[in-house]
Design an enzyme around this catalytic site. Sequence first.
Site, PDB file in Angstrom:
ATOM      1  N   LYS A  85       0.801  -1.221   0.000  1.00  0.00           N
ATOM      2  CA  LYS A  85       0.000   0.000   0.000  1.00  0.00           C
ATOM      3  C   LYS A  85       0.835   1.273   0.000  1.00  0.00           C
ATOM      4  O   LYS A  85       0.492   2.256  -0.655  1.00  0.00           O
ATOM      5  CB  LYS A  85      -0.953   0.001   1.200  1.00  0.00           C
ATOM      6  CG  LYS A  85      -2.098  -0.992   1.069  1.00  0.00           C
ATOM      7  CD  LYS A  85      -3.071  -0.838   2.224  1.00  0.00           C
ATOM      8  CE  LYS A  85      -4.302  -1.708   2.024  1.00  0.00           C
ATOM      9  NZ  LYS A  85      -5.328  -1.476   3.071  1.00  0.00           N
TER      10      LYS A  85
ATOM     11  N   ASP B  80     -10.870   2.774   1.076  1.00  0.00           N
ATOM     12  CA  ASP B  80     -11.256   2.292   2.409  1.00  0.00           C
ATOM     13  C   ASP B  80     -12.099   3.320   3.165  1.00  0.00           C
ATOM     14  O   ASP B  80     -13.196   3.026   3.642  1.00  0.00           O
ATOM     15  CB  ASP B  80     -10.017   1.938   3.233  1.00  0.00           C
ATOM     16  CG  ASP B  80      -9.367   0.640   2.790  1.00  0.00           C
ATOM     17  OD1 ASP B  80     -10.081  -0.218   2.240  1.00  0.00           O
ATOM     18  OD2 ASP B  80      -8.156   0.476   2.999  1.00  0.00           O
TER      19      ASP B  80
END
Length: 258
Positions: free
Chosen positions: A50, A86
């Site tokens: 990420k 997210d």
Amino acid sequence: SPRLQNAMLAALGEAPCYEAVRVAPEELDSFLDRVRGGEFRGFNATMPHKEALLTRVDRLDESARLCGAVNTVAMEGGRLVGYNTDGDGFVAALRAAGTEPSGLRVTLLGAGGAAKSVALALARAGAEQVMICNRSTDRAAALCARAPDRLTPAAFDPETLRREAAASGLLVNCTSLGMTAPFPDLSFLEALPAGAPVCDAVYEPAKTPLLARAEELGHPVMNGLPMLVWQGVLALEKFLGRPLDRETLAQVGYGVLA
């Protein structure tokens, strides 16, 4: 993710084509070459990629730039664009459950990766103030520096939690407490105003002790499953490059993952 995305693709009349690919850190650049070569329309990333993707994609969306992590990459006009769905997935799930974050004062527990995405998305969604309660106030302060007009650091002791909860219209847990270890004290829930929703980013177990106690006290509760579903819906929009019927796809996702 393959179960979720392939079910949603099938509901759209698309051929299921989402698969899990294991990519070691040293293989990331060669994998991105495959994506640029047209082998994939896009992908979701998990740890440890990420943060590495921040400097490897061609363009960063504000969602990824602000929280310092990429979980979704889409090919757009021959370029790799990095997003983070997210936090926006959490906000979408919250709204679908009937809670509008705009104007709310929020108590958010934790300052890790999930907390960062959720806090910054709440700030973008217009939350009046998000109090970041964390054992390490330095870590909380570092997160708050990313949106200082909306985010404020606070401690994690029982007195502080009670004080912040009493002034909040929403409480969100983004720590692993309740999954890996119990909360030492849940009495702060008794200070929450009546009807204030309580959310937990954990989805296994489905009902953590935090949510169970909040429900006993009459608060609406939401676990992490809706966030998982909605971030997947938002990622699929990026992959296909068009707006989708989000509500219908979310119901497909719930059906698959329930």
